[in-house]
Design a protein around this motif. Structure first.
Motif, PDB file in Angstrom:
ATOM      1  N   THR A  38       0.822  -1.215   0.000  1.00 56.95           N
ATOM      2  CA  THR A  38       0.000   0.000   0.000  1.00 56.95           C
ATOM      3  C   THR A  38       0.854   1.262   0.000  1.00 56.95           C
ATOM      4  OG1 THR A  38      -0.128   0.006   2.431  1.00 56.95           O
ATOM      5  CG2 THR A  38      -1.822  -1.223   1.233  1.00 56.95           C
ATOM      6  N   LEU A  39       2.135   1.113   0.321  1.00 57.49           N
ATOM      7  CA  LEU A  39       3.019   2.281   0.352  1.00 57.49           C
ATOM      8  C   LEU A  39       3.752   2.495  -0.959  1.00 57.49           C
ATOM      9  CD1 LEU A  39       4.636   1.709   3.883  1.00 57.49           C
ATOM     10  CD2 LEU A  39       2.616   3.078   3.296  1.00 57.49           C
ATOM     11  N   GLU A  40       3.555   1.614  -1.920  1.00 55.60           N
ATOM     12  CA  GLU A  40       4.268   1.699  -3.194  1.00 55.60           C
ATOM     13  C   GLU A  40       3.362   2.257  -4.283  1.00 55.60           C
ATOM     14  OE1 GLU A  40       7.412   1.146  -3.081  1.00 55.60           O
ATOM     15  OE2 GLU A  40       7.350   0.381  -1.018  1.00 55.60           O
ATOM     16  N   SER A  41       3.985   2.777  -5.316  1.00 55.93           N
ATOM     17  CA  SER A  41       3.231   3.351  -6.430  1.00 55.93           C
ATOM     18  C   SER A  41       2.665   2.242  -7.305  1.00 55.93           C
ATOM     19  CB  SER A  41       4.148   4.249  -7.274  1.00 55.93           C
ATOM     20  OG  SER A  41       5.166   3.473  -7.902  1.00 55.93           O
ATOM     21  N   GLY A  42       1.678   2.587  -8.097  1.00 56.90           N
ATOM     22  CA  GLY A  42       1.086   1.614  -9.000  1.00 56.90           C
ATOM     23  C   GLY A  42       2.080   1.075 -10.007  1.00 56.90           C
ATOM     24  N   GLU A  43       2.957   1.948 -10.496  1.00 54.81           N
ATOM     25  CA  GLU A  43       3.966   1.509 -11.462  1.00 54.81           C
ATOM     26  C   GLU A  43       4.914   0.490 -10.841  1.00 54.81           C
ATOM     27  OE1 GLU A  43       7.407   3.485 -14.371  1.00 54.81           O
ATOM     28  OE2 GLU A  43       6.173   4.742 -13.058  1.00 54.81           O
ATOM     29  N   THR A  44       5.304   0.730  -9.597  1.00 53.08           N
ATOM     30  CA  THR A  44       6.186  -0.210  -8.902  1.00 53.08           C
ATOM     31  C   THR A  44       5.498  -1.551  -8.691  1.00 53.08           C
ATOM     32  OG1 THR A  44       7.329   1.587  -7.754  1.00 53.08           O
ATOM     33  CG2 THR A  44       7.485  -0.615  -6.781  1.00 53.08           C
ATOM     34  N   LEU A  45       4.228  -1.507  -8.321  1.00 52.94           N
ATOM     35  CA  LEU A  45       3.488  -2.744  -8.092  1.00 52.94           C
ATOM     36  C   LEU A  45       3.319  -3.536  -9.383  1.00 52.94           C
ATOM     37  CD1 LEU A  45       0.704  -1.516  -5.625  1.00 52.94           C
ATOM     38  CD2 LEU A  45       2.783  -2.794  -5.078  1.00 52.94           C
ATOM     39  N   MET A  46       3.067  -2.846 -10.481  1.00 51.89           N
ATOM     40  CA  MET A  46       2.905  -3.547 -11.755  1.00 51.89           C
ATOM     41  C   MET A  46       4.208  -4.229 -12.163  1.00 51.89           C
ATOM     42  SD  MET A  46       0.614  -0.663 -13.719  1.00 51.89           S
ATOM     43  CE  MET A  46       0.692  -1.457 -15.312  1.00 51.89           C
ATOM     44  N   GLY A  47       5.320  -3.520 -11.999  1.00 49.41           N
ATOM     45  CA  GLY A  47       6.604  -4.122 -12.323  1.00 49.41           C
ATOM     46  C   GLY A  47       6.922  -5.304 -11.420  1.00 49.41           C
ATOM     47  N   ALA A  48       6.584  -5.164 -10.129  1.00 51.55           N
ATOM     48  CA  ALA A  48       6.833  -6.247  -9.179  1.00 51.55           C
ATOM     49  C   ALA A  48       5.990  -7.476  -9.503  1.00 51.55           C
ATOM     50  CB  ALA A  48       6.553  -5.768  -7.760  1.00 51.55           C
ATOM     51  N   ALA A  49       4.745  -7.243  -9.927  1.00 51.39           N
ATOM     52  CA  ALA A  49       3.865  -8.368 -10.252  1.00 51.39           C
ATOM     53  C   ALA A  49       4.426  -9.200 -11.402  1.00 51.39           C
ATOM     54  CB  ALA A  49       2.469  -7.855 -10.592  1.00 51.39           C
ATOM     55  N   VAL A  50       4.918  -8.519 -12.437  1.00 54.09           N
ATOM     56  CA  VAL A  50       5.489  -9.234 -13.578  1.00 54.09           C
ATOM     57  C   VAL A  50       6.765  -9.968 -13.172  1.00 54.09           C
ATOM     58  CG1 VAL A  50       6.493  -8.960 -15.882  1.00 54.09           C
ATOM     59  CG2 VAL A  50       4.469  -7.632 -15.230  1.00 54.09           C
ATOM     60  N   ALA A  51       7.621  -9.290 -12.392  1.00 55.62           N
ATOM     61  CA  ALA A  51       8.875  -9.906 -11.966  1.00 55.62           C
ATOM     62  C   ALA A  51       8.625 -11.112 -11.063  1.00 55.62           C
ATOM     63  CB  ALA A  51       9.747  -8.883 -11.238  1.00 55.62           C
ATOM     64  N   LEU A  52       7.652 -11.009 -10.168  1.00 57.46           N
ATOM     65  CA  LEU A  52       7.332 -12.131  -9.290  1.00 57.46           C
ATOM     66  C   LEU A  52       6.754 -13.308 -10.064  1.00 57.46           C
ATOM     67  CD1 LEU A  52       5.818 -10.222  -6.238  1.00 57.46           C
ATOM     68  CD2 LEU A  52       7.953 -11.525  -6.270  1.00 57.46           C
ATOM     69  N   GLU A  53       5.995 -13.013 -11.094  1.00 59.55           N
ATOM     70  CA  GLU A  53       5.455 -14.092 -11.926  1.00 59.55           C
ATOM     71  C   GLU A  53       6.586 -14.810 -12.655  1.00 59.55           C
ATOM     72  OE1 GLU A  53       2.395 -16.516 -13.362  1.00 59.55           O
ATOM     73  OE2 GLU A  53       2.475 -15.037 -11.736  1.00 59.55           O
ATOM     74  N   GLU A  54       7.544 -14.048 -13.150  1.00 59.98           N
ATOM     75  CA  GLU A  54       8.703 -14.650 -13.805  1.00 59.98           C
ATOM     76  C   GLU A  54       9.519 -15.470 -12.799  1.00 59.98           C
ATOM     77  OE1 GLU A  54      12.545 -13.323 -16.580  1.00 59.98           O
ATOM     78  OE2 GLU A  54      11.212 -11.808 -15.699  1.00 59.98           O
TER      79      GLU A  54
END
Length: 351
Positions: A38-54
């Motif tokens: 909740t403390l991170e930006s939407g752009e950071t979360l989107m990048g993290a989601a893709v990286a975690l999926e990989e």
């Protein structure tokens, strides 16, 4: 063994020299879990989601290679007298069925050496491996082994879903039992509804062939209809929430059942209405005769009929501790016999 460290993500106990670098991976994963999204930006979360999926795919790939070797060498059987899948479920405190499925997939990956190399080189993902291994069997294995190189090349050219459809068609064509027609396999259709005591129900199942197409198209159409209805309401009152697609599909299923019930009620022909396991009668004129039909709709009670032909009017509803006298009396006409029920009502056409 194993379980005392199952949830201690940062310990890395039992890894020995750790040739897989899992201690650092566990520490990094523990750090990732501790971050407040909740403390991170939407752009950071989107990048993290893709990286975690990989990352998840890479971890699954490494796990498959390890499990495949454990199963092939019979390590767990020799060490603790357990097969690899059962041992994994016990040692990691996981679901036995899922652990066995993962081990079976790892074994099939051993059939396809080129795919194993491509997985290491990251020319294919673990999702590609899952698709291939899920359709492979001893009958089509040799053909799929010969097609490995082409399938790997196609993986770089086509999106995953399109590639998966190609592989499934190829596996069907290579199957020595011939092509599979899901419409001929009625038993492949499964649906289970598990009600719970809190007013909810869990639904799980699998549909194939025309049944899958019909159900999917019907629910998608009803979900679109409900979406338009909610959108109109939101335009009038912006405070009204818009449900997710998953919620719309669930509501669409309920709507389909409701409309089907209305159609059934409107299409019922005059005849017997019953609410339990009994042999029903149909009256014609002043006489009566017994039908051999056996109705079994037990739901907290049952209806029974008298034992002789001259007692055709002797129909009693039994529901828990309720006596027959408290039920509505049976109503008869020249062409039908009816038994009322507070819970179930079945209309049977006249004989």
């Amino acid at each position: 063994m194993g379980r005392e460290h199952t949830f201690d993500a940062g310990s890395g106990t039992g890894l020995g020299s750790d040739p897989f670098g899992l201690r650092g991976l566990l520490e990094g994963a523990a750090k990732a879990v501790g971050v407040d999204p909740t403390l991170e930006s939407g752009e950071t979360l989107m990048g993290a989601a893709v990286a975690l999926e990989e990352l998840r795919g890479l971890v699954e790939a490494a796990s498959a290679r390890v499990l495949g070797q454990l199963a092939a060498a019979g390590v767990t059987n020799a060490a603790v007298g357990m097969r690899t899948g059962g041992w994994l479920a016990w040692a990691a405190d996981g679901f036995r069925v899922k652990c066995r499925q993962r081990v079976n997939l790892a074994k099939r990956l051993g059939w396809f050496a080129l795919f194993g190399d491509a997985l290491v080189e990251r020319r294919v993902s673990y999702a590609h491996v899952e698709v291939l291994c899920s359709v492979a069997n001893p009958r089509n294995r040799d053909g799929l082994i010969e097609a490995q190189a082409s399938l790997i090349d196609c993986a770089a050219e086509f999106p995953l879903e399109q590639w998966a459809r190609l592989v499934r068609r190829l596996a069907t064509d290579l199957d020595s039992d011939g092509s599979y027609d899901p419409n001929d396999d009625l038993d492949a259709n499964r649906l289970r509804v598990t009600p719970s005591g809190d007013g909810t129900a869990d639904i799980s199942g699998r549909l194939t062939g025309d049944t899958a197409v019909t159900v999917n198209q019907t629910l998608e159409s009803l979900a679109d209809e409900l979406f338009n209805r909610f959108r109109r309401d939101a335009q009038v009152d912006p405070s009204q929430p818009m449900p997710s697609r998953a919620t719309l599909m669930a509501l669409a299923l309920a709507e389909a059942c409701r409309r089907a019930q209305v159609d059934l009620d409107s299409s019922c022909q005059p005849g017997v209405e019953a609410t339990g396991g009994h042999r029903y009668r149909q009256r014609t004129g002043s006489g009566s005769r017994r039908s051999g039909g056996q109705l079994d709709l037990r739901r907290g009670g049952r209806c029974v009929a008298g034992g002789s032909d001259d007692q055709g009017d002797d129909l009693r509803c039994r529901r828990g501790a309720t006596t027959a006298g408290s039920q509505s009396p049976a109503r008869h006409s020249r062409s039908e016999t009816r038994v009322g029920s507070p819970r179930w009502r079945l209309c049977v056409p006249r004989l």
